[in-house]
Design a protein around this motif. Sequence first.
Motif, short mmCIF file in Angstrom:
data_model
loop_
_atom_site.label_atom_id
_atom_site.label_comp_id
_atom_site.label_asym_id
_atom_site.label_seq_id
_atom_site.Cartn_x
_atom_site.Cartn_y
_atom_site.Cartn_z
N ALA A 1 56.72 40.59 50.75
CA ALA A 1 55.97 39.49 50.13
C ALA A 1 56.86 38.25 49.98
CB ALA A 1 55.41 39.92 48.77
N ALA A 2 58.10 38.45 49.60
CA ALA A 2 59.04 37.33 49.46
C ALA A 2 59.30 36.67 50.82
CB ALA A 2 60.34 37.80 48.84
N LEU A 3 59.46 37.49 51.85
CA LEU A 3 59.69 36.96 53.19
C LEU A 3 58.48 36.17 53.68
CD1 LEU A 3 61.52 36.81 55.71
CD2 LEU A 3 60.39 38.89 56.50
N LEU A 4 57.30 36.70 53.48
CA LEU A 4 56.08 36.00 53.90
C LEU A 4 55.89 34.70 53.12
CD1 LEU A 4 53.64 39.01 54.39
CD2 LEU A 4 54.77 37.63 56.16
N ALA A 5 56.16 34.73 51.82
CA ALA A 5 56.05 33.51 51.01
C ALA A 5 57.07 32.47 51.48
CB ALA A 5 56.25 33.84 49.53
N GLY A 6 58.28 32.92 51.77
CA GLY A 6 59.30 32.01 52.28
C GLY A 6 58.91 31.41 53.62
N ALA A 7 58.36 32.24 54.49
CA ALA A 7 57.92 31.74 55.80
C ALA A 7 56.79 30.73 55.64
CB ALA A 7 57.49 32.91 56.68
N ALA A 8 55.84 31.02 54.77
CA ALA A 8 54.73 30.10 54.54
C ALA A 8 55.24 28.77 53.99
CB ALA A 8 53.70 30.72 53.59
N TRP A 9 56.13 28.84 52.99
CA TRP A 9 56.70 27.61 52.42
C TRP A 9 57.43 26.82 53.51
CZ3 TRP A 9 61.61 25.71 52.39
CH2 TRP A 9 61.80 24.55 51.64
N HIS A 10 58.21 27.52 54.32
CA HIS A 10 58.97 26.82 55.37
C HIS A 10 58.03 26.16 56.38
CE1 HIS A 10 62.37 25.85 57.92
NE2 HIS A 10 61.55 26.14 58.93
N CYS A 11 56.94 26.83 56.75
CA CYS A 11 55.98 26.25 57.70
C CYS A 11 55.35 24.97 57.13
CB CYS A 11 54.92 27.27 58.07
SG CYS A 11 55.54 28.59 59.14
N VAL A 12 55.00 25.00 55.86
CA VAL A 12 54.43 23.80 55.23
C VAL A 12 55.47 22.68 55.21
CG1 VAL A 12 53.56 22.85 53.06
CG2 VAL A 12 52.71 25.06 53.89
N TRP A 13 56.69 23.01 54.81
CA TRP A 13 57.79 22.02 54.75
C TRP A 13 58.04 21.43 56.14
CZ3 TRP A 13 62.68 22.31 57.09
CH2 TRP A 13 63.59 21.33 56.70
N THR A 14 58.10 22.29 57.16
CA THR A 14 58.35 21.84 58.52
C THR A 14 57.23 20.92 59.00
OG1 THR A 14 59.61 23.84 59.06
CG2 THR A 14 58.67 22.63 60.92
N ALA A 15 55.99 21.31 58.78
CA ALA A 15 54.86 20.49 59.23
C ALA A 15 54.87 19.13 58.52
CB ALA A 15 53.55 21.22 58.98
N ARG A 16 55.06 19.13 57.21
CA ARG A 16 55.07 17.85 56.48
C ARG A 16 56.20 16.96 56.96
NH1 ARG A 16 53.38 17.80 50.37
NH2 ARG A 16 54.35 15.80 50.76
N ARG A 17 57.37 17.53 57.13
CA ARG A 17 58.52 16.74 57.55
C ARG A 17 58.37 16.29 59.00
NH1 ARG A 17 64.69 18.40 57.13
NH2 ARG A 17 65.50 16.36 57.62
N GLY A 18 57.90 17.19 59.86
CA GLY A 18 57.79 16.87 61.28
C GLY A 18 56.69 15.87 61.59
N LEU A 19 55.63 15.87 60.80
CA LEU A 19 54.53 14.94 61.03
C LEU A 19 54.75 13.58 60.38
CD1 LEU A 19 51.57 17.45 60.62
CD2 LEU A 19 52.26 16.26 62.74
N HIS A 20 55.80 13.46 59.59
CA HIS A 20 56.13 12.19 58.94
C HIS A 20 57.21 11.48 59.76
CE1 HIS A 20 56.83 9.21 55.85
NE2 HIS A 20 58.12 9.50 55.90
N ASP A 21 56.79 10.59 60.62
CA ASP A 21 57.74 9.85 61.46
C ASP A 21 58.59 8.92 60.61
OD1 ASP A 21 56.62 11.12 63.60
OD2 ASP A 21 55.63 9.36 64.43
N THR A 22 59.87 8.89 60.92
CA THR A 22 60.80 8.02 60.20
C THR A 22 61.43 6.98 61.13
OG1 THR A 22 62.63 9.57 60.53
CG2 THR A 22 61.32 9.81 58.50
N ALA A 23 60.86 6.79 62.32
CA ALA A 23 61.45 5.92 63.33
C ALA A 23 61.72 4.52 62.80
CB ALA A 23 60.55 5.86 64.56
N ARG A 24 62.93 4.06 63.05
CA ARG A 24 63.39 2.72 62.71
C ARG A 24 64.26 2.24 63.86
NH1 ARG A 24 61.96 4.80 58.55
NH2 ARG A 24 62.13 4.61 56.36
N PRO A 25 64.58 0.98 63.93
CA PRO A 25 65.46 0.53 65.01
C PRO A 25 66.74 1.37 65.05
CG PRO A 25 64.52 -1.36 63.89
CD PRO A 25 64.12 -0.14 63.09
#
Length: 189
Positions: A10-34
């Motif tokens: 259960a802890a592993l699955l919760a960690g994986a779910a949290w990581h997937c949400v974190w990855t998606a939020r971070r990856g979909l938020h573009d930070t491109a600057r010059p």
Amino acid sequence: MKLLFRVALAALLAGAAWHCVWTARRGLHDTARPADALLILGNTVNPDGQPSDRLRARLDKGLALYRAGLAPKIVVSGGLGREGHYEGLAMGRYLVAQGVPRPAVIIDDLGKTTRASAQNFAVIARQRHFRSVIAVSQFYHLPRTAYLLHRAGNFRVYTAHADYFELRDAYSLLREFPAYYWARLSNEQ
């Protein structure tokens, strides 16, 4: 023993779910600057030598950022694929065919892994005095890419995700859970 196993699972699955949400939020938020350069990470080149749809989306995102004036150089990084084509070379040809001047494209054909691409970019950055980079890839790939780039060199890292989504992204997002932590735990530089 069964209870301990269930709690650990259960802890592993919760960690994986949290990581997937974190990855998606971070990856979909573009930070491109010059920045000094774009780094477009490789992916499948079709048997005919043309970039796959996924790779073309990465290239098109990088092309849009280049045309918007966010970076004067584009580093393309990818190794020899199963289809028999060097990803970096195919990527470079695609960008030049889209009107990018050949001197603006730097080809890394030894970026067989994300770690190798980050390390190779760090060498290029030192040689060319780059202090910043915009990494371009699929959204799920960007947090690990940014981490490996930070670890490989002393430069600012921004990110931009390719505008391409497919069912395979769900698997890839899950795969990034162990891949990200393996990258963090690995002592290999």
